[in-house]
Write a protein that holds these residues in place. Sequence first.
Motif, mmCIF file in Angstrom:
data_model
loop_
_atom_site.group_PDB
_atom_site.id
_atom_site.type_symbol
_atom_site.label_atom_id
_atom_site.label_comp_id
_atom_site.label_asym_id
_atom_site.label_seq_id
_atom_site.Cartn_x
_atom_site.Cartn_y
_atom_site.Cartn_z
ATOM 1 N N GLN A 1 0.784 -1.296 0.171
ATOM 2 C CA GLN A 1 -0.156 -0.145 -0.037
ATOM 3 C C GLN A 1 1.001 1.391 -0.037
ATOM 4 O OE1 GLN A 1 -3.458 0.297 -0.344
ATOM 5 N NE2 GLN A 1 -3.622 -1.928 -0.432
ATOM 6 N N CYS A 2 2.090 1.143 0.226
ATOM 7 C CA CYS A 2 3.092 2.449 0.325
ATOM 8 C C CYS A 2 3.286 2.775 -1.080
ATOM 9 C CB CYS A 2 4.351 1.923 0.876
ATOM 10 S SG CYS A 2 4.134 1.674 2.777
ATOM 11 N N ILE A 3 3.039 4.164 -1.112
ATOM 12 C CA ILE A 3 3.377 4.729 -2.445
ATOM 13 C C ILE A 3 4.720 5.612 -2.586
ATOM 14 C CG2 ILE A 3 2.347 6.259 -4.137
ATOM 15 C CD1 ILE A 3 -0.299 5.646 -3.039
ATOM 16 N N TYR A 4 5.579 5.123 -3.296
ATOM 17 C CA TYR A 4 6.972 5.927 -3.424
ATOM 18 C C TYR A 4 7.068 6.386 -4.743
ATOM 19 C CZ TYR A 4 7.635 3.375 0.973
ATOM 20 O OH TYR A 4 7.559 2.690 2.303
ATOM 21 N N PRO A 5 7.929 7.661 -4.514
ATOM 22 C CA PRO A 5 8.173 8.224 -6.110
ATOM 23 C C PRO A 5 9.225 7.584 -7.038
ATOM 24 C CG PRO A 5 9.241 9.596 -4.451
ATOM 25 C CD PRO A 5 8.506 8.090 -3.734
ATOM 26 N N GLY A 6 9.734 6.721 -6.471
ATOM 27 C CA GLY A 6 10.719 5.690 -7.241
ATOM 28 C C GLY A 6 11.021 4.415 -6.886
ATOM 29 N N ARG A 7 12.214 4.008 -6.938
ATOM 30 C CA ARG A 7 12.232 2.409 -6.672
ATOM 31 C C ARG A 7 11.857 1.978 -5.222
ATOM 32 N NH1 ARG A 7 16.739 -0.800 -5.260
ATOM 33 N NH2 ARG A 7 16.991 -2.651 -6.325
ATOM 34 N N ILE A 8 10.853 1.023 -5.332
ATOM 35 C CA ILE A 8 10.491 0.539 -3.874
ATOM 36 C C ILE A 8 11.137 0.030 -2.961
ATOM 37 C CG2 ILE A 8 8.545 -0.836 -2.966
ATOM 38 C CD1 ILE A 8 7.023 -0.759 -5.625
ATOM 39 N N GLU A 9 12.339 -0.900 -3.374
ATOM 40 C CA GLU A 9 13.161 -1.374 -2.601
ATOM 41 C C GLU A 9 13.840 -0.297 -1.729
ATOM 42 O OE1 GLU A 9 13.155 -4.458 -1.900
ATOM 43 O OE2 GLU A 9 11.350 -4.886 -3.082
ATOM 44 N N SER A 10 14.604 0.770 -2.651
ATOM 45 C CA SER A 10 15.385 1.601 -1.841
ATOM 46 C C SER A 10 14.376 2.514 -0.703
ATOM 47 C CB SER A 10 15.624 2.436 -2.806
ATOM 48 O OG SER A 10 16.785 2.113 -3.987
ATOM 49 N N PHE A 11 13.301 2.947 -1.249
ATOM 50 C CA PHE A 11 12.250 3.678 -0.093
ATOM 51 C C PHE A 11 11.909 2.846 1.103
ATOM 52 C CE2 PHE A 11 12.072 6.603 -3.747
ATOM 53 C CZ PHE A 11 12.075 7.833 -3.418
ATOM 54 N N LYS A 12 11.825 1.352 0.825
ATOM 55 C CA LYS A 12 11.482 0.628 1.992
ATOM 56 C C LYS A 12 12.443 0.619 3.040
ATOM 57 C CE LYS A 12 8.434 -2.918 -0.104
ATOM 58 N NZ LYS A 12 8.443 -4.356 -0.363
ATOM 59 N N ASP A 13 13.789 0.720 2.676
ATOM 60 C CA ASP A 13 14.604 0.899 3.772
ATOM 61 C C ASP A 13 14.808 2.326 4.408
ATOM 62 O OD1 ASP A 13 15.506 -1.584 3.065
ATOM 63 O OD2 ASP A 13 17.152 -0.994 1.680
#
Length: 557
Positions: A230-242
């Motif tokens: 459900q998280c919405i990130y403006p770029g590469r998801i794996e990087s923003f998860k960290d």
Amino acid sequence: LSRNHSTSYHATPVNVQPGSATMDGHEPEANPSKSVPSPFEPSLLEHPRWTNSFERKKTVRKSVEEEGVTESIYTNWIKEELQKEEACLELPFSIVFLLCFATFALVYLSQDVTIIVEDSIETDLAENANFAFSNFFGHKGINDVNSFADFWSWTRLGLIPLVFPTAPYGYSESLDQAVPPGYDVGALPTRRPYAEYKKPAPIQNDYLRYNRIIGGLRFRQEVSMDDKAQCIYPGRIESFKDWAKKPCTHFSQHELPPDLVATESFSLEPQRIEWFLPEVEGNQALDQHAIDMEDGCVSANAQNRSCLCEWCKMQGKPHPWLDDQTQRVEISFITYNAHYGMYNLASVNFWFNRGGHIFKHIFVRSSWAGLAIRDPLTLTFIALSGLGWIFACLYVAKTELIEIMSLIKSSKKLWYYTVAEDYLGFWNCVDWCSIIMTSVIFTQFGVLHLHIAECNDMLGQMVLEVDANGYPSLSEHRESVRAFNEQVDQMLGTEKNFRIWMQIYPMVLLARLFKSFSAQKRLAIVSDTFIVARNDLMHFCIVFLSVYFCMTVNAVI
């Protein structure tokens, strides 16, 4: 022309200029040397189009005078006239019908009395459950709850002392300074032993002097499940998860301020249910229970005592009752007002939207505790108006059934063709709607009183058991209070459905009145005006809605 005249009409050719068109849009066949007469000239009436129209009208009229009309046209006209006469004569009956329903609804619901109790509870919770105290004054109330810390401050310092006070009989502010020396205000009793009272008042669980809380407080909440997708990130998801280092939760359903109807039910199954039962736990334990819910049993572990938060101690490690998954919290309690004979379910609701804001609503729902508790005069009005309403509905059903049977007997067609072609009409459908809705309302009325009787029985059993054996263990008392709360929820749900049907029913009775109005010219002025102006109203609505929609979009933008 006189009916006896046999004047004949002859088509006189009309000459027009070359290249011009006739009245029907075709090229003229007349002599091009003569001009077309003005539309205002009498000679235009001699044009073939007009003379042929006159001939057709004359032919139809002559045919009707000589041969008459078909039987179906005549019988339909007679039927319409009889129906108009019957509808006009039904006006007094329709008014009596409406009065019976209105008397039953107004007297049974008695909203003037219900609103007194509901407003008292709502006002008390909104105005007197305060926190952020300075001496005797609490600077903040429920509308100032904007964080988890505010929620627990309001609950522990505002709600619990208000609903279950440790010193229930209060005295005026600064009383010790207003009396002579030697007057010990602390020695004044916190409960008064009035004459004919079996216990000093206020009695445990008394609320606002005239209401008795049944059981205690119920805390429960809606919880959204963790879902990293459900998280919405403006770029590469794996990087923003960290970078985020925590999951997102589902969107709350109430991003805008919720309506009062949202307080009546949960969109998801309620979870993390906690009970505050002062009759068994004692008032002092309620504060500790709230603290354990706030810190997730940390203080209980530090003090080496049992954690009072049932959900928190099942999590394995300290976990507060409120967290990021919380979508909504409801704190509710049930009261019984013996002065009126009324159940009340008061609920305080908090919605935690994903913008960080907390919406608040206080709502009280009520139901009478049956017909037997009503005073004789009120019960007489309810019985007479209810019987009048039922008999009026049965009379309408009898009239409609007789009409159907007479049409079927006199018709040579199959019965369903007869019903569809000769019987069904708008006003017949209105009559059947009133019959069906009356049946539904009285069915809901019966089901409601079955639930009320079940609530009365459960409350009676709880009272008798306490009188005979004292209060049971905490787990047994919690179970009995839980079952009673569920039964009250069902009762109030049925009462809501009963009132919804009662709200719709006046529209059906209004349609019956318009049925009678339509048969009387003076009474039909309003309805006939709408019928004549329907095309203009439709075009006005198109223009109005277009402008309104554009302005609405503009306001949102």
